[in-house]
Design an enzyme around this catalytic site. Structure first.
Site, PDB file in Angstrom:
ATOM      1  N   ILE A  63      -8.925   8.437   7.822  1.00  0.00           N
ATOM      2  CA  ILE A  63     -10.288   8.929   7.650  1.00  0.00           C
ATOM      3  C   ILE A  63     -11.228   7.763   7.982  1.00  0.00           C
ATOM      4  CG2 ILE A  63     -11.923   9.947   6.013  1.00  0.00           C
ATOM      5  CD1 ILE A  63      -9.380  11.663   6.424  1.00  0.00           C
ATOM      6  N   LYS A  87       1.112   4.239  -2.883  1.00  0.00           N
ATOM      7  CA  LYS A  87       0.751   5.643  -2.657  1.00  0.00           C
ATOM      8  C   LYS A  87       1.931   6.575  -2.960  1.00  0.00           C
ATOM      9  CE  LYS A  87      -3.498   4.839  -1.823  1.00  0.00           C
ATOM     10  NZ  LYS A  87      -4.529   5.312  -2.751  1.00  0.00           N
ATOM     11  N   TYR A 101       0.839  -1.207   0.000  1.00  0.00           N
ATOM     12  CA  TYR A 101       0.000   0.000   0.000  1.00  0.00           C
ATOM     13  C   TYR A 101       0.869   1.250   0.000  1.00  0.00           C
ATOM     14  CZ  TYR A 101      -3.540   3.394   1.514  1.00  0.00           C
ATOM     15  OH  TYR A 101      -4.376   4.488   1.597  1.00  0.00           O
TER      16      TYR A 101
HETATM   17  N1  LIG Z   1      -9.573   6.079   4.734  1.00  0.00           N
HETATM   18  C1  LIG Z   1      -8.341   6.507   4.937  1.00  0.00           C
HETATM   19  O1  LIG Z   1      -7.885   6.654   6.071  1.00  0.00           O
HETATM   20  C2  LIG Z   1      -7.457   6.866   3.765  1.00  0.00           C
HETATM   21  C3  LIG Z   1      -6.257   7.507   4.036  1.00  0.00           C
HETATM   22  C4  LIG Z   1      -5.411   7.838   2.992  1.00  0.00           C
HETATM   23  C5  LIG Z   1      -5.768   7.547   1.689  1.00  0.00           C
HETATM   24  N2  LIG Z   1      -6.949   6.910   1.454  1.00  0.00           N
HETATM   25  C6  LIG Z   1      -7.265   6.599   0.064  1.00  0.00           C
HETATM   26  O2  LIG Z   1      -8.533   7.128  -0.286  1.00  0.00           O
HETATM   27  C7  LIG Z   1      -9.177   6.283  -1.236  1.00  0.00           C
HETATM   28  C8  LIG Z   1     -10.563   5.901  -0.736  1.00  0.00           C
HETATM   29  O3  LIG Z   1     -10.414   5.223   0.498  1.00  0.00           O
HETATM   30  P1  LIG Z   1     -11.644   4.837   1.440  1.00  0.00           P
HETATM   31  O4  LIG Z   1     -11.132   4.884   2.813  1.00  0.00           O
HETATM   32  O5  LIG Z   1     -12.854   5.597   1.068  1.00  0.00           O
HETATM   33  O6  LIG Z   1     -11.789   3.289   1.027  1.00  0.00           O
HETATM   34  P2  LIG Z   1     -13.065   2.340   1.004  1.00  0.00           P
HETATM   35  O7  LIG Z   1     -12.546   0.952   1.026  1.00  0.00           O
HETATM   36  O8  LIG Z   1     -14.038   2.741   2.039  1.00  0.00           O
HETATM   37  O9  LIG Z   1     -13.676   2.657  -0.441  1.00  0.00           O
HETATM   38  C9  LIG Z   1     -12.932   2.353  -1.593  1.00  0.00           C
HETATM   39  C10 LIG Z   1     -13.867   2.169  -2.762  1.00  0.00           C
HETATM   40  O10 LIG Z   1     -13.073   1.767  -3.889  1.00  0.00           O
HETATM   41  C11 LIG Z   1     -13.764   0.701  -4.526  1.00  0.00           C
HETATM   42  N3  LIG Z   1     -12.840  -0.152  -5.248  1.00  0.00           N
HETATM   43  C12 LIG Z   1     -11.908  -1.001  -4.727  1.00  0.00           C
HETATM   44  N4  LIG Z   1     -11.303  -1.676  -5.698  1.00  0.00           N
HETATM   45  C13 LIG Z   1     -11.837  -1.240  -6.870  1.00  0.00           C
HETATM   46  C14 LIG Z   1     -11.618  -1.565  -8.232  1.00  0.00           C
HETATM   47  N5  LIG Z   1     -10.723  -2.497  -8.579  1.00  0.00           N
HETATM   48  N6  LIG Z   1     -12.333  -0.916  -9.177  1.00  0.00           N
HETATM   49  C15 LIG Z   1     -13.250   0.013  -8.832  1.00  0.00           C
HETATM   50  N7  LIG Z   1     -13.518   0.349  -7.553  1.00  0.00           N
HETATM   51  C16 LIG Z   1     -12.821  -0.274  -6.596  1.00  0.00           C
HETATM   52  C17 LIG Z   1     -14.428  -0.056  -3.390  1.00  0.00           C
HETATM   53  O11 LIG Z   1     -15.458  -0.918  -3.845  1.00  0.00           O
HETATM   54  C18 LIG Z   1     -14.927   1.083  -2.530  1.00  0.00           C
HETATM   55  O12 LIG Z   1     -16.187   1.544  -2.911  1.00  0.00           O
HETATM   56  C19 LIG Z   1      -8.252   5.068  -1.429  1.00  0.00           C
HETATM   57  O13 LIG Z   1      -7.438   5.289  -2.569  1.00  0.00           O
HETATM   58  C20 LIG Z   1      -7.400   5.106  -0.172  1.00  0.00           C
HETATM   59  O14 LIG Z   1      -6.167   4.486  -0.344  1.00  0.00           O
HETATM   60  C21 LIG Z   1      -7.798   6.562   2.458  1.00  0.00           C
END
Ligand SMILES: NC(=O)c1ccc[n+]([C@@H]2O[C@H](COP(=O)([O-])OP(=O)(O)OC[C@H]3O[C@@H](n4cnc5c(N)ncnc54)[C@H](O)[C@@H]3O)[C@@H](O)[C@H]2O)c1
Length: 253
Positions: free
Chosen positions: A186, A157, A153
């Protein structure tokens, strides 16, 4: 609010978490938004909730033909493409590097890195036709600093951070801006899932995560969505290649 009036956006991973908040806030700001995901029930429910200024499209971002179809369907439905939010991502296997399999490594890169590549690749044509655009890539604090967990991961990133800068340079002449966003923790299904991969008391782990942020708590999906609305808008017309850090101070240390 009309900050995004007339704009058409595509949000990958738009069915839940940060992506769903981005869809919601962009629609409120006047945009029409394609929700792209593999979670069909959640995506369709969001489309029903938000109405005809949205459409749900099934596509796995790691499959180029599905990405190409989703971009074409967005342009067919809404007439143009101005904003691509590359948000779909997975946290993947939480093991030290020496225990990871090749398949576990590749799965994370396929979605988090190759997915951003495919979506950017297929967005460029319609954005050029629209006279410009904004590509917003979800990196992480872990595209800026390290941590002793989820190695694939963090690698993914870091890649997204530099892909954003390269594409910012490549497409500046086309008036296509490319920026990365770097969220701290988040509260979304991804973080809920991450807590289940840790041993012991989930509530205690949540408090530990919160304490990593100088502001003393985890972020909300809307904290990121407002940054996406800004980067999508004309208010950010001079912003490209930048790193928007939204992390409660996590990375200040
Ligand atoms: N939540 C955090 O703390 C956090 C922190 C830093 C970065 N991020 C980044 O933010 C983004 C969203 O994270 P989140 O926390 O909302 O995650 P989440 O898991 O709640 O949602 C991710 C979404 O992406 C979709 N997804 C996964 N694989 C997929 C694919 N192959 N094709 C299409 N859709 C797909 C999932 O079905 C889901 O709806 C991600 O890139 C994550 O790495 C999140």
């Amino acid at each position: 609010m009309d900050r995004l009036n007339g704009k058409v956006a595509l949000v990958t991973g738009g069915a839940q978490g940060i992506g769903a908040a981005c869809v919601q806030r962009m629609v409120e700001a006047g945009a029409r938004v394609a929700i792209v995901d593999v979670l069909d029930a959640a995506g369709q429910a969001l489309e029903r909730q938000l109405g005809e200024r949205t459409c749900y499209l099934h596509a796995d971002v790691s499959v180029e033909a599905e990405v190409a179809r989703a971009v074409q369907a967005t342009v067919a439905r809404f007439g143009r493409l101005d904003v691509m939010v590359n948000n779909a991502g997975i946290s993947g296997a939480n093991k030290p590097t020496h225990e990871l399999t090749e398949a576990e490594w590749d799965r994370v890169q396929a979605i988090n890195v190759k997915g951003v590549f495919f979506c950017t690749k297929h967005a460029i044509g319609p954005m050029r036709a629209a006279g410009g655009g904004s590509i917003i890539n979800l990196s992480s604090i872990y595209g800026l600093v390290g941590a002793p967990d989820v190695p694939p991961y963090h690698a993914s990133k870091g890649a997204v951070r530099l892909m954003s800068k390269t594409d910012a340079l490549l497409y500046a002449a086309d008036r296509i801006r490319v920026n990365s966003i770097h969220p701290g923790f988040i509260w979304t299904p991804m973080v809920e899932h991450h807590l289940t991969t840790l041993h012991g008391d989930a509530a205690a782990h949540q408090r530990e995560l919160a304490a990593l942020h100088p502001l003393g708590h985890l972020g909300e999906a809307d904290d990121i969505a407002w940054g996406v609305v800004y980067l999508a808008s004309e208010e950010a017309k001079f912003v490209t290649g930048s790193e928007l850090v939204i992390d409660g101070g996590y990375s200040c240390r």
